[in-house]
Write a protein that holds these residues in place. Structure first.
Motif, PDB file in Angstrom:
ATOM      1  N   MET A 186      26.191  -6.169  72.665  1.00 61.03           N
ATOM      2  CA  MET A 186      26.769  -5.075  72.600  1.00 61.03           C
ATOM      3  C   MET A 186      27.746  -4.826  73.553  1.00 61.03           C
ATOM      4  N   ASN A 187      28.776  -4.342  73.249  1.00 60.00           N
ATOM      5  CA  ASN A 187      30.015  -4.036  74.105  1.00 60.00           C
ATOM      6  C   ASN A 187      30.146  -2.474  74.416  1.00 60.00           C
ATOM      7  N   TYR A 188      30.677  -2.252  75.427  1.00 63.36           N
ATOM      8  CA  TYR A 188      31.259  -0.779  75.913  1.00 63.36           C
ATOM      9  C   TYR A 188      32.507  -0.690  76.159  1.00 63.36           C
ATOM     10  N   TRP A 189      32.855   0.754  75.846  1.00 66.58           N
ATOM     11  CA  TRP A 189      34.531   0.840  75.792  1.00 66.58           C
ATOM     12  C   TRP A 189      34.631   2.349  75.941  1.00 66.58           C
ATOM     13  N   LEU A 190      35.712   2.742  76.576  1.00 69.75           N
ATOM     14  CA  LEU A 190      36.230   4.199  76.693  1.00 69.75           C
ATOM     15  C   LEU A 190      37.657   4.104  75.915  1.00 69.75           C
ATOM     16  N   VAL A 191      37.749   5.101  75.102  1.00 72.55           N
ATOM     17  CA  VAL A 191      39.148   5.489  74.443  1.00 72.55           C
ATOM     18  C   VAL A 191      39.528   6.687  74.922  1.00 72.55           C
ATOM     19  N   LYS A 192      40.749   6.927  75.308  1.00 72.52           N
ATOM     20  CA  LYS A 192      41.585   8.202  75.635  1.00 72.52           C
ATOM     21  C   LYS A 192      42.185   8.864  74.644  1.00 72.52           C
ATOM     22  N   GLN A 193      42.268  10.070  74.656  1.00 75.04           N
ATOM     23  CA  GLN A 193      43.056  11.039  73.523  1.00 75.04           C
ATOM     24  C   GLN A 193      43.195  12.319  74.008  1.00 75.04           C
ATOM     25  N   GLU A 194      44.580  12.587  74.002  1.00 78.35           N
ATOM     26  CA  GLU A 194      44.876  14.368  74.225  1.00 78.35           C
ATOM     27  C   GLU A 194      44.108  14.946  73.509  1.00 78.35           C
ATOM     28  N   ARG A 217      49.795   1.297  70.635  1.00 78.82           N
ATOM     29  CA  ARG A 217      51.083   0.434  70.665  1.00 78.82           C
ATOM     30  C   ARG A 217      51.191  -0.172  72.116  1.00 78.82           C
ATOM     31  N   ASN A 218      50.073  -0.583  72.566  1.00 75.94           N
ATOM     32  CA  ASN A 218      50.192  -1.385  73.788  1.00 75.94           C
ATOM     33  C   ASN A 218      49.417  -2.741  73.600  1.00 75.94           C
ATOM     34  N   TYR A 219      50.058  -3.761  74.052  1.00 73.05           N
ATOM     35  CA  TYR A 219      49.354  -4.879  74.025  1.00 73.05           C
ATOM     36  C   TYR A 219      47.959  -5.193  74.332  1.00 73.05           C
ATOM     37  N   GLN A 220      47.601  -4.769  75.483  1.00 70.33           N
ATOM     38  CA  GLN A 220      46.578  -4.932  76.077  1.00 70.33           C
ATOM     39  C   GLN A 220      45.548  -4.128  75.632  1.00 70.33           C
ATOM     40  N   ALA A 221      45.842  -2.905  75.193  1.00 71.67           N
ATOM     41  CA  ALA A 221      44.784  -2.065  74.389  1.00 71.67           C
ATOM     42  C   ALA A 221      44.571  -2.702  73.042  1.00 71.67           C
ATOM     43  N   ARG A 222      45.740  -2.879  72.306  1.00 69.19           N
ATOM     44  CA  ARG A 222      45.375  -3.642  71.205  1.00 69.19           C
ATOM     45  C   ARG A 222      44.485  -4.811  71.327  1.00 69.19           C
ATOM     46  N   ASN A 223      44.561  -5.596  72.140  1.00 74.47           N
ATOM     47  CA  ASN A 223      43.750  -6.718  72.393  1.00 74.47           C
ATOM     48  C   ASN A 223      42.263  -6.343  72.546  1.00 74.47           C
ATOM     49  N   ASN A 224      42.132  -5.083  73.433  1.00 70.82           N
ATOM     50  CA  ASN A 224      40.703  -4.476  73.511  1.00 70.82           C
ATOM     51  C   ASN A 224      40.289  -3.982  72.303  1.00 70.82           C
ATOM     52  N   LEU A 225      41.182  -3.481  71.299  1.00 73.17           N
ATOM     53  CA  LEU A 225      40.663  -3.071  69.914  1.00 73.17           C
ATOM     54  C   LEU A 225      40.109  -4.222  69.186  1.00 73.17           C
ATOM     55  N   SER A 226      40.907  -5.385  69.166  1.00 72.22           N
ATOM     56  CA  SER A 226      40.497  -6.310  68.454  1.00 72.22           C
ATOM     57  C   SER A 226      39.082  -7.233  68.979  1.00 72.22           C
ATOM     58  N   ALA A 227      38.671  -6.582  70.261  1.00 77.68           N
ATOM     59  CA  ALA A 227      37.452  -7.288  70.725  1.00 77.68           C
ATOM     60  C   ALA A 227      36.174  -6.536  70.083  1.00 77.68           C
ATOM     61  N   MET A 228      36.557  -5.146  70.023  1.00 74.27           N
ATOM     62  CA  MET A 228      35.615  -4.261  69.471  1.00 74.27           C
ATOM     63  C   MET A 228      34.618  -4.899  68.069  1.00 74.27           C
ATOM     64  N   LYS A 229      33.346  -4.500  68.369  1.00 72.25           N
ATOM     65  CA  LYS A 229      32.615  -5.117  67.339  1.00 72.25           C
ATOM     66  C   LYS A 229      31.662  -3.805  66.946  1.00 72.25           C
ATOM     67  N   LYS A 230      31.505  -3.992  65.400  1.00 77.66           N
ATOM     68  CA  LYS A 230      30.530  -2.951  64.890  1.00 77.66           C
ATOM     69  C   LYS A 230      29.335  -2.738  65.789  1.00 77.66           C
ATOM     70  N   GLY A 231      28.961  -1.569  65.962  1.00 77.03           N
ATOM     71  CA  GLY A 231      28.036  -1.289  66.812  1.00 77.03           C
ATOM     72  C   GLY A 231      28.178  -1.130  68.499  1.00 77.03           C
ATOM     73  N   ASP A 232      29.280  -1.434  68.816  1.00 69.49           N
ATOM     74  CA  ASP A 232      29.704  -1.094  70.212  1.00 69.49           C
ATOM     75  C   ASP A 232      29.525   0.417  70.621  1.00 69.49           C
ATOM     76  N   ARG A 233      29.268   0.670  71.700  1.00 71.47           N
ATOM     77  CA  ARG A 233      29.186   1.974  71.980  1.00 71.47           C
ATOM     78  C   ARG A 233      30.605   2.521  72.799  1.00 71.47           C
ATOM     79  N   VAL A 234      30.736   3.692  72.620  1.00 72.98           N
ATOM     80  CA  VAL A 234      32.365   4.015  73.190  1.00 72.98           C
ATOM     81  C   VAL A 234      32.062   5.382  73.758  1.00 72.98           C
ATOM     82  N   LEU A 235      32.806   5.647  75.050  1.00 69.71           N
ATOM     83  CA  LEU A 235      32.888   7.029  75.357  1.00 69.71           C
ATOM     84  C   LEU A 235      34.308   7.512  75.150  1.00 69.71           C
ATOM     85  N   TYR A 236      34.180   8.802  74.926  1.00 71.26           N
ATOM     86  CA  TYR A 236      35.337   9.445  74.619  1.00 71.26           C
ATOM     87  C   TYR A 236      36.152  10.499  75.611  1.00 71.26           C
TER      88      TYR A 236
END
Length: 134
Positions: free
Chosen positions: A1-9, A30-49
């Motif tokens: 499992m991987n872990y992520w943080l997504v940002k939103q106003e 629309r940022n290449y590094q953020a896109r790469n991070n999205l591409s690395a996300m797998k079903k079940g990964d946990r995310v902080l909002y």
């Protein structure tokens, strides 16, 4: 499992709205590094909002329910589907994250302009612990 943080106003898409809707497609990145991070996300990964803008705080938890697929707003990019989890008991502000030595190397601080960043399991757990103990 991987872990992520997504940002939103919160004015654009608050965690409360996300929680009410239960699921969302995380589109419009629309940022290449953020896109790469999205591409690395797998079903079940946990995310902080994280609410960016004036609030600047981690406010909730989510999980990935569908791995990367073509972004319906622009097929040259990718999106993921997220499911809302719970709101944190107490938000964890950017200032608190910055003041915690255990989070000194967190991607949120090193790559502050990215809307999607990876976290180490220890960083994810530390932020959750901070939300319980303040």
């Amino acid at each position: 499992m991987n872990y992520w943080l997504v940002k939103q106003e919160p004015e654009s898409y608050s965690f409360d709205r996300f929680w009410q809707e239960k699921r969302t497609e995380w589109t419009g990145v629309r940022n290449y590094q953020a896109r790469n991070n999205l591409s690395a996300m797998k079903k079940g990964d946990r995310v902080l909002y994280y609410h960016s803008g004036n609030e600047r705080a981690v406010v909730g938890i989510a999980k990935v329910t569908r791995a990367a697929f073509p972004d319906p707003t622009d097929n040259n990019w990718v999106a993921v589907e997220l499911e809302a989890g719970k709101r944190l008991k107490k938000t964890v502000t950017l200032a608190e994250i910055k003041s915690n030595p255990k989070l000194a190397n967190i991607a949120l601080l090193r790559q502050s302009r990215l809307s999607v960043v990876p976290l180490r399991a220890e960083e994810f757990d530390e932020i959750l612990a901070m939300s319980e103990t303040r």
